[in-house]
Design an enzyme around this catalytic site. Structure first.
Site, PDB file in Angstrom:
ATOM      1  N   HIS A  27       0.840  -1.206   0.000  1.00 20.39           N
ATOM      2  CA  HIS A  27       0.000   0.000   0.000  1.00 20.39           C
ATOM      3  C   HIS A  27       0.877   1.259   0.000  1.00 20.39           C
ATOM      4  O   HIS A  27       0.725   2.134  -0.858  1.00 20.39           O
ATOM      5  CB  HIS A  27      -0.902  -0.046   1.238  1.00 20.39           C
ATOM      6  CG  HIS A  27      -1.805   1.136   1.379  1.00 20.39           C
ATOM      7  ND1 HIS A  27      -3.126   1.108   1.011  1.00 20.39           N
ATOM      8  CD2 HIS A  27      -1.585   2.389   1.835  1.00 20.39           C
ATOM      9  CE1 HIS A  27      -3.677   2.293   1.234  1.00 20.39           C
ATOM     10  NE2 HIS A  27      -2.760   3.095   1.748  1.00 20.39           N
ATOM     11  N   GLU A  28       1.809   1.320   0.930  1.00 18.20           N
ATOM     12  CA  GLU A  28       2.656   2.522   1.023  1.00 18.20           C
ATOM     13  C   GLU A  28       3.577   2.626  -0.193  1.00 18.20           C
ATOM     14  O   GLU A  28       3.897   3.726  -0.647  1.00 18.20           O
ATOM     15  CB  GLU A  28       3.459   2.521   2.325  1.00 18.20           C
ATOM     16  CG  GLU A  28       2.624   2.465   3.619  1.00 18.20           C
ATOM     17  CD  GLU A  28       1.567   3.551   3.739  1.00 18.20           C
ATOM     18  OE1 GLU A  28       1.702   4.618   3.111  1.00 18.20           O
ATOM     19  OE2 GLU A  28       0.564   3.322   4.459  1.00 18.20           O
ATOM     20  N   HIS A  55       1.787   4.509  -2.783  1.00 16.22           N
ATOM     21  CA  HIS A  55       1.947   5.959  -2.566  1.00 16.22           C
ATOM     22  C   HIS A  55       3.348   6.402  -2.995  1.00 16.22           C
ATOM     23  O   HIS A  55       3.520   7.426  -3.645  1.00 16.22           O
ATOM     24  CB  HIS A  55       1.762   6.302  -1.081  1.00 16.22           C
ATOM     25  CG  HIS A  55       0.342   6.237  -0.605  1.00 16.22           C
ATOM     26  ND1 HIS A  55      -0.665   6.969  -1.173  1.00 16.22           N
ATOM     27  CD2 HIS A  55      -0.233   5.542   0.424  1.00 16.22           C
ATOM     28  CE1 HIS A  55      -1.815   6.726  -0.524  1.00 16.22           C
ATOM     29  NE2 HIS A  55      -1.568   5.861   0.440  1.00 16.22           N
ATOM     30  N   GLU A  85      -4.588   7.684  -3.153  1.00 13.52           N
ATOM     31  CA  GLU A  85      -5.096   6.412  -2.620  1.00 13.52           C
ATOM     32  C   GLU A  85      -5.396   5.420  -3.741  1.00 13.52           C
ATOM     33  O   GLU A  85      -5.329   4.210  -3.524  1.00 13.52           O
ATOM     34  CB  GLU A  85      -6.346   6.681  -1.773  1.00 13.52           C
ATOM     35  CG  GLU A  85      -6.774   5.527  -0.900  1.00 13.52           C
ATOM     36  CD  GLU A  85      -5.851   5.256   0.298  1.00 13.52           C
ATOM     37  OE1 GLU A  85      -4.903   6.039   0.526  1.00 13.52           O
ATOM     38  OE2 GLU A  85      -6.067   4.244   0.981  1.00 13.52           O
TER      39      GLU A  85
END
Lengths: 493, 493
Positions: B260-261, B264, B290
């Site tokens: 997830h990160e 980003h 997101e």
């Protein structure tokens, strides 16, 4: 119209800027990704510029003048007079020079690290040249009585001069050589050594933390991280960061490093938090700072009293220590030999490394030596003092970070710190309560003595006056020589 | 007289300030000692103030105006028009409010953390009240067409409105409830689970790094650290910091967090470095940000294609995985259940957490709900959506950091991100090369597609226009619902 800000408000603003830069500097040493160096240099340069602008602004001058007129205690007067002295120095440097220096040194540190890695002095030389140039510009702008080096030394050790340092070093060098030779000769005949590793990093971290806490380091207002080059930096009134590195073959390397940095950290934590950002709440000089690190590292950390308590504790963390007796352990940590690397040098040979660096950088700054001549000058001087020739520049003139940081004039403060440490420790331990407590591994009375006499005054006294005030005599080298003789010639402490 | 600075120079200066604050913020989350919070809040407040001062100064306005007149490419024009929109918003806030907000939120984060620890909402309520007050002040100063919440939402998702978000959420909620119920019912009947731990932290770190590098994350321009609350922050053009946390009982918790990160991080690393600090070189909105994190976490990370390659690799790091087949592994990571904590929620129930938060914070901001009523409102809404009542506020209205950061208006962007992720991924994988490469665990073609269509435009387009431009249709929810149905109802992906 709003009231103009008070000097205290402005001093806090300056401290906010400077300490923000310290956060960025700390991160640069600990965690910064490889490709992020350039941007970080620009961030630091921006902050340096704003700090310089503020601390040389008309608002600052006016507020300081008003504060001096209104000061109602000697402590405040001394603090403000010191602020005035700093102002008079700062205003001589244009903001553009300060920003340029910040950016040049940020990048030079990086260039130095990679040049050192490859033992490639010519790769560092152009950056070093820029730094030397900036240092000379600064010396000229600040002005000096005898030689440019004086102006740089004043940054780190106010009131000191190249000539006075040279006089001390010239006088002490023959005595140090005698002690070092005796210490090294003794080491060759005895050769005790620590039980072999591994000393696992995690166990070292636990033990180091235990010792740091016992010495009085406050972990709610500080922390210990890992870096290639250990240091201590203050990021705020309750935020003192130490770093260390680990060698699984020898736990004492990291431990003494931590005790050293804890000494710096205790000084920072011992300053008056309400005066943070003003001279009264700031460390006075590097020679005093180093006296605190050396006191805890050497006078406490390498002593018989310390290990008679801590060796059994260490053995709980490192089972192999169960096999070694106190005398052998002390003999092992008191080994002395002529070696290439300053930061790994023992107490008996350490100051000789400093004296060599002082002579070289003094000649550089005063224009008597060119950057390109440094490796040869270094190796010749090293051979003459140590009887050894460094096999490469990594183990010679490229070993230290200081020049790449623009820290010309910094080195002599290490030996001044050693001399001060011995004098301060001798004075503190004339008190029986302190002596007895140390024997019982209780360091609070010693720390309180230091807080009261060395830390709390901040920069309200000159370093020499501070030492004289705390110990009852002018700073000298006799306590240091006596300490070294006891430990390295007579083997009694 | 020196030339007045160009807009690009000023934008870089603003980026230096903002990114310095990001370093301090990163350190605050990762390493700051307990007692250093107050000073850190003041440092951040000072930096916020300087950033606001600069970006609303006459110099800034003039330079922007001149740059707009001289702009010679559509990209530059779009970037400068966005800068103008931001300027018009910023100038409405006085510097004092910006500084106050920075200090209040720095301290409120701390208050929230300790209130959450003790599940003590009243301890956080006064700080929350201050933050809500500041948010309302900001909304009033910025102005809005329909309701104050619009003005806050605009900060995170330009062009969105509370009414449009509510319309989407109202339409999608019944469908989401159907999918969630089917997914949870399926989970109850199958109950597959991962082989038990421990999954040692060090092995997780090695495996996470391997996956992150395979997805394209550049470790020379970034790093991964450990924090309680995972996040991604950019400290400079080559300095993207991710964080994660570890659970030795379940390696997927940290792994999916890292993916997830990384999503980003890839967005930040995919922005044009030469435009760093200007809108053209900045992420456009949280809903787009997101979309990138969710795409890599869910569409790649939780897919059959991913694990058919990575499960054998994972088994080399975690031997217990040797025993589990691909179908069982997928069933385990596709488990779904109604649970209290948003950040631990599965894909099938996640958006319901968001819809609940949106309704509550919209009512708070618009003055229809008092801070003291939040726990009751939360628990009632939760029971009605999830059929469960949180046992305490730690697992209820105190679970998220966002409100303590002043992030009112932030939550809906998570679901917008989910919707965008599905639409963008569906569009990218219509390309056979990209699909084939993904099947072979080669993520470069997908990343290049994203870089070209989503990352490189920076903020030169509105989020909705960016999605439409990249995917050929206006942002919608159909791809997201279709994705959830395939994975959680039909069990085919």
């Amino acid at each position: 119209m709003p009231d103009s800000p008070s000097f205290r408000e402005l001093a806090i603003e300056a401290a906010l800027i400077r300490s923000s830069a310290s956060v960025l500097g700390w991160d640069q040493e600990t965690y910064l990704p490889t490709h992020a160096q350039t941007w970080r240099a620009r961030q630091l340069s921006w902050l340096s510029g704003r700090h310089h602008e503020l601390t040389t602004s008309e608002d600052w001058k006016l507020a300081l003048q008003q504060a001096i007129e209104a000061a109602d205690s000697p402590r405040e007067q001394d603090s403000l007079n010191e602020a005035l002295r700093q102002l008079q120095r700062s205003t001589r440097l244009p903001t553009s020079l300060v920003e340029r220096e910040s950016e040049v040194t940020s990048l030079a540190k990086h260039a130095w690290a990679s040049a050192r890695e490859r033992s490639d002095f010519p790769a560092f030389a152009p950056e070093f040249e820029k730094i030397l140039q900036i240092s000379r510009e600064k010396a000229d702008l600040w002005g000096y009585q005898n030689e440019p080096y004086d102006a740089l030394l004043e940054t780190y050790e106010r009131g000191a001069s190249a000539a006075s340092v040279a006089a001390i070093f010239d006088a002490v060098e023959p005595e140090l050589v005698k002690i070092a030779k005796a210490a090294c000769a003794h080491t060759t005949t005895t050769r005790p050594s620590l039980p072999p590793g591994p000393y696992p990093v995690e166990a070292q971290q636990t033990f180091n933390r235990k010792v740091a806490a016992a010495l009085g380091f406050d972990f709610d207002g500080g922390r210990i991280d890992t870096t290639t080059h250990p240091f201590c930096t203050t990021l705020g009134p309750n935020d003192v960061r130490l770093t260390t590195r680990y060698d699984e073959a020898d736990f004492t390397s990291s431990l003494f490093g931590v005790m050293h940095e804890v000494g710096h950290g205790l000084y920072e934590q011992g300053l008056e938090p309400d005066d943070f950002g003003t001279p009264a709440g700031s460390a006075v000089s590097l020679g005093i700072h180093e006296s605190q690190s050396r006191l805890w590292e050497n006078h406490i950390g390498r002593s018989r009293a310390f290990w008679s308590h801590w060796l059994p504790v260490a053995a709980e963390h490192f089972p192999q220590l169960g096999k070694i007796g106190l005398d052998d352990f002390l003999a092992a940590i008191h080994r002395s030999e002529f070696s290439y690397i300053r930061v790994e040098a023992d107490e008996a040979t350490y100051d000789l490394h400093i004296i060599l660096r002082f002579k070289i950088e003094r000649a550089l700054v005063n224009g008597e030596l060119a950057v390109s001549e440094v490796p040869t000058a270094w190796n010749e001087a090293f051979h003459s003092s140590f009887g050894l020739t460094p096999p490469d520049d990594r183990r010679g003139c490229l070993q230290d970070i200081h020049w790449s940081m623009g820290g010309l004039g910094y080195f002599p403060t290490y030996s001044l710190g050693n001399f001060n440490a011995a004098q301060i420790y001798a004075s503190a331990t004339r008190n029986k309560n302190i002596r007895d407590a140390i024997e019982n591994a209780d360091y609070r009375p010693l720390l309180e003595w230091l807080q009261c006499r060395i830390h709390q005054p901040g920069s309200t006294l000159n370093p020499a006056a501070l030492v004289e005030h705390a110990t009852g005599k002018a700073p000298g080298v006799e306590d240091h020589l006596a300490h070294l003789r006891r430990r390295y010639v007579e083997h009694t402490t």
